[in-house]
Structure formats: structure tokens, C-alpha cells
Motif scaffolding. Structure first.
Motif, PDB file in Angstrom:
ATOM      1  N   HIS A   1       0.813  -1.218   0.000  1.00  0.00           N
ATOM      2  CA  HIS A   1       0.000   0.000   0.000  1.00  0.00           C
ATOM      3  C   HIS A   1       0.842   1.261   0.000  1.00  0.00           C
ATOM      4  CE1 HIS A   1      -3.542  -2.444   0.660  1.00  0.00           C
ATOM      5  NE2 HIS A   1      -2.907  -3.039   1.659  1.00  0.00           N
ATOM      6  N   LYS A   2       1.990   1.199   0.685  1.00  0.00           N
ATOM      7  CA  LYS A   2       2.853   2.382   0.755  1.00  0.00           C
ATOM      8  C   LYS A   2       4.310   1.964   0.910  1.00  0.00           C
ATOM      9  CE  LYS A   2       2.405   3.314   5.736  1.00  0.00           C
ATOM     10  NZ  LYS A   2       2.064   2.029   6.222  1.00  0.00           N
ATOM     11  N   PHE A   3       5.192   2.893   0.509  1.00  0.00           N
ATOM     12  CA  PHE A   3       6.623   2.665   0.677  1.00  0.00           C
ATOM     13  C   PHE A   3       7.017   3.011   2.105  1.00  0.00           C
ATOM     14  CE2 PHE A   3       6.561   3.236  -3.947  1.00  0.00           C
ATOM     15  CZ  PHE A   3       7.352   2.173  -4.333  1.00  0.00           C
ATOM     16  N   THR A   4       7.985   2.302   2.613  1.00  0.00           N
ATOM     17  CA  THR A   4       8.569   2.623   3.907  1.00  0.00           C
ATOM     18  C   THR A   4      10.022   3.008   3.679  1.00  0.00           C
ATOM     19  OG1 THR A   4       9.094   0.277   4.252  1.00  0.00           O
ATOM     20  CG2 THR A   4       7.048   1.095   5.221  1.00  0.00           C
ATOM     21  N   ASN A   5      10.460   4.003   4.402  1.00  0.00           N
ATOM     22  CA  ASN A   5      11.846   4.470   4.329  1.00  0.00           C
ATOM     23  C   ASN A   5      12.265   4.935   2.944  1.00  0.00           C
ATOM     24  OD1 ASN A   5      12.233   3.813   7.098  1.00  0.00           O
ATOM     25  ND2 ASN A   5      12.584   1.680   6.514  1.00  0.00           N
ATOM     26  N   LEU A   6      11.336   5.440   2.163  1.00  0.00           N
ATOM     27  CA  LEU A   6      11.665   6.000   0.858  1.00  0.00           C
ATOM     28  C   LEU A   6      12.174   7.418   1.070  1.00  0.00           C
ATOM     29  CD1 LEU A   6      11.693   5.922  -2.255  1.00  0.00           C
ATOM     30  CD2 LEU A   6       9.300   6.658  -2.193  1.00  0.00           C
ATOM     31  N   GLN A   7      13.414   7.662   0.707  1.00  0.00           N
ATOM     32  CA  GLN A   7      14.030   8.967   0.916  1.00  0.00           C
ATOM     33  C   GLN A   7      14.038   9.838  -0.333  1.00  0.00           C
ATOM     34  OE1 GLN A   7      15.101   9.856   4.039  1.00  0.00           O
ATOM     35  NE2 GLN A   7      14.197   7.905   4.632  1.00  0.00           N
ATOM     36  N   GLY A   8      14.014   9.202  -1.499  1.00  0.00           N
ATOM     37  CA  GLY A   8      14.177   9.978  -2.725  1.00  0.00           C
ATOM     38  C   GLY A   8      13.101   9.718  -3.752  1.00  0.00           C
ATOM     39  N   VAL A   9      13.545   9.251  -4.902  1.00  0.00           N
ATOM     40  CA  VAL A   9      12.707   9.181  -6.092  1.00  0.00           C
ATOM     41  C   VAL A   9      12.639   7.751  -6.606  1.00  0.00           C
ATOM     42  CG1 VAL A   9      12.531  10.048  -8.477  1.00  0.00           C
ATOM     43  CG2 VAL A   9      13.398  11.534  -6.689  1.00  0.00           C
ATOM     44  N   ILE A  10      11.508   7.412  -7.219  1.00  0.00           N
ATOM     45  CA  ILE A  10      11.340   6.135  -7.904  1.00  0.00           C
ATOM     46  C   ILE A  10      11.424   6.404  -9.405  1.00  0.00           C
ATOM     47  CG2 ILE A  10       9.727   4.239  -8.404  1.00  0.00           C
ATOM     48  CD1 ILE A  10      10.814   4.132  -5.578  1.00  0.00           C
ATOM     49  N   GLY A  11      12.160   5.585 -10.124  1.00  0.00           N
ATOM     50  CA  GLY A  11      12.257   5.705 -11.573  1.00  0.00           C
ATOM     51  C   GLY A  11      11.205   4.845 -12.243  1.00  0.00           C
ATOM     52  N   ALA A  12      10.644   5.359 -13.324  1.00  0.00           N
ATOM     53  CA  ALA A  12       9.663   4.620 -14.116  1.00  0.00           C
ATOM     54  C   ALA A  12       9.757   5.084 -15.565  1.00  0.00           C
ATOM     55  CB  ALA A  12       8.261   4.834 -13.578  1.00  0.00           C
ATOM     56  N   ASN A  13       9.373   4.216 -16.474  1.00  0.00           N
ATOM     57  CA  ASN A  13       9.441   4.558 -17.891  1.00  0.00           C
ATOM     58  C   ASN A  13       8.364   5.572 -18.256  1.00  0.00           C
ATOM     59  OD1 ASN A  13      11.432   2.658 -17.971  1.00  0.00           O
ATOM     60  ND2 ASN A  13      10.426   1.314 -19.421  1.00  0.00           N
ATOM     61  N   SER A  14       8.741   6.571 -19.012  1.00  0.00           N
ATOM     62  CA  SER A  14       7.786   7.566 -19.509  1.00  0.00           C
ATOM     63  C   SER A  14       6.677   6.858 -20.273  1.00  0.00           C
ATOM     64  CB  SER A  14       8.481   8.556 -20.451  1.00  0.00           C
ATOM     65  OG  SER A  14       9.442   9.290 -19.763  1.00  0.00           O
ATOM     66  N   GLY A  15       5.471   7.287 -20.036  1.00  0.00           N
ATOM     67  CA  GLY A  15       4.336   6.712 -20.737  1.00  0.00           C
ATOM     68  C   GLY A  15       3.705   5.525 -20.034  1.00  0.00           C
ATOM     69  N   TYR A  16       4.384   4.954 -19.053  1.00  0.00           N
ATOM     70  CA  TYR A  16       3.808   3.839 -18.303  1.00  0.00           C
ATOM     71  C   TYR A  16       2.750   4.384 -17.351  1.00  0.00           C
ATOM     72  CZ  TYR A  16       7.245   0.181 -19.571  1.00  0.00           C
ATOM     73  OH  TYR A  16       8.006  -0.755 -20.221  1.00  0.00           O
ATOM     74  N   SER A  17       1.667   3.660 -17.193  1.00  0.00           N
ATOM     75  CA  SER A  17       0.583   4.105 -16.318  1.00  0.00           C
ATOM     76  C   SER A  17       1.016   4.163 -14.853  1.00  0.00           C
ATOM     77  CB  SER A  17      -0.635   3.195 -16.473  1.00  0.00           C
ATOM     78  OG  SER A  17      -0.331   1.869 -16.102  1.00  0.00           O
ATOM     79  N   ILE A  18       2.060   3.443 -14.495  1.00  0.00           N
ATOM     80  CA  ILE A  18       2.528   3.437 -13.105  1.00  0.00           C
ATOM     81  C   ILE A  18       3.006   4.822 -12.678  1.00  0.00           C
ATOM     82  CG2 ILE A  18       4.928   2.752 -13.549  1.00  0.00           C
ATOM     83  CD1 ILE A  18       2.671   1.501 -10.679  1.00  0.00           C
ATOM     84  N   VAL A  19       3.462   5.632 -13.636  1.00  0.00           N
ATOM     85  CA  VAL A  19       3.917   6.987 -13.314  1.00  0.00           C
ATOM     86  C   VAL A  19       2.785   7.766 -12.650  1.00  0.00           C
ATOM     87  CG1 VAL A  19       4.710   9.188 -14.278  1.00  0.00           C
ATOM     88  CG2 VAL A  19       5.679   7.035 -15.127  1.00  0.00           C
ATOM     89  N   LYS A  20       1.626   7.741 -13.270  1.00  0.00           N
ATOM     90  CA  LYS A  20       0.463   8.441 -12.720  1.00  0.00           C
ATOM     91  C   LYS A  20       0.037   7.829 -11.385  1.00  0.00           C
ATOM     92  CE  LYS A  20      -4.238   9.859 -13.812  1.00  0.00           C
ATOM     93  NZ  LYS A  20      -5.346   9.768 -14.781  1.00  0.00           N
ATOM     94  N   ASP A  21       0.064   6.493 -11.318  1.00  0.00           N
ATOM     95  CA  ASP A  21      -0.314   5.813 -10.074  1.00  0.00           C
ATOM     96  C   ASP A  21       0.568   6.264  -8.910  1.00  0.00           C
ATOM     97  OD1 ASP A  21      -2.167   4.387 -11.573  1.00  0.00           O
ATOM     98  OD2 ASP A  21      -0.948   2.563 -11.642  1.00  0.00           O
ATOM     99  N   LEU A  22       1.870   6.327  -9.140  1.00  0.00           N
ATOM    100  CA  LEU A  22       2.806   6.722  -8.087  1.00  0.00           C
ATOM    101  C   LEU A  22       2.606   8.191  -7.709  1.00  0.00           C
ATOM    102  CD1 LEU A  22       6.007   4.893  -9.360  1.00  0.00           C
ATOM    103  CD2 LEU A  22       4.712   4.337  -7.296  1.00  0.00           C
TER     104      LEU A  22
END
Length: 135
Positions: free
Chosen positions: A6-27
Motif C-alpha cells: 500500500h505504501k513505501f517505507t523508508n523512501l528517501q528519494g525518487v522512484i524511476g519509471a518509464n515515460s508513458g507507463y501508467s505506473i507513473v500516474k499511479d505513483l
């Protein structure tokens, strides 16, 4: 860093994802900072160089990339961030005239999708990485 489903724990920075992937919007909808890249290779290069904290990619694509490139110094979190249904769409005319064939095609795809994806994904990645502008 971890993901509990449901959520990230201890995330300090950024997640990379491919442009155009629907996961970008989800994140982004979850308030997570996302850095978009042109390819899976770009994202894993950024991860290796410490520019991002993680990579959100389709599991089968990431698995094939990791295997092909013999990457063993990262941790894969097996709980998906999101699951998506994909579709093979038929016209109304075809569907109305061939309901048995339509259903048979969908059943065959469902039955063999995972095995065929695993078989052909490494080849797809190889061809994709060789395309101009995908590095």
C-alpha cells in the motif's frame, strides 16, 4: 526501502519509471516523487549510480533485464505496486459474428500469456535496447 502493498517505507528519494507507463500516474497520485526515463536500461543505470531509490517496472520486463544483465546487487520487492488488465479488442462485427472464436482466442491468450512472455521477453529487451534513442 520497502513496500507493504500500500505504501513505501523508508523512501528517501525518487522512484524511476518509464515515460508513458501508467505506473507513473499511479505513483504520483500517491504523492511519490517519480523520475521518468526512456527505458528500463536508463532506470537501472540510474539505480546503479544512486540517482534514484528504486525502479517501478513491469515485473516480467524487470526480471528479464535483471537476468540478462546478471544484476545481483539489488532487492526485488515481490508485492506489486499495481496490477493492470490488458486486452485484445475485437470489433463489434467480428465479436458478434464469431463469439465462439473470440472466446477461444481470449482463453488461449489467458492460458499461455505468462509462459510466452517469459520466453520472449529477453528477445524483446534485446531488440528494444538496440533501437536508436532508447539508451
Amino acid at each position: 526501502m520497502g513496500w507493504d502493498g500500500h505504501k513505501f517505507t523508508n523512501l528517501q528519494g525518487v522512484i524511476g519509471a518509464n515515460s508513458g507507463y501508467s505506473i507513473v500516474k499511479d505513483l504520483k497520485n500517491r504523492g511519490i516523487k517519480v523520475e521518468e526515463a526512456r527505458s528500463t536500461r536508463n532506470n537501472f543505470t540510474k539505480l546503479k549510480n544512486g540517482r534514484i531509490d528504486g525502479v517501478a517496472d513491469q515485473g516480467i520486463v524487470a526480471d528479464a533485464y535483471i537476468h540478462k544483465n546478471k544484476i545481483n546487487n539489488i532487492v526485488k520487492i515481490n508485492k506489486p505496486i499495481a496490477t493492470k488488465d490488458y486486452f485484445l479488442i475485437f470489433s463489434h462485427v467480428f465479436s458478434d459474428q464469431n463469439p465462439t472464436l473470440r472466446d477461444k482466442i481470449w482463453d488461449e491468450i489467458s492460458e499461455h500469456r505468462d509462459e510466452l512472455s517469459k520466453k520472449f521477453m529477453p528477445r524483446y529487451l534485446e531488440e528494444y535496447q538496440l533501437q536508436p534513442g532508447t539508451n
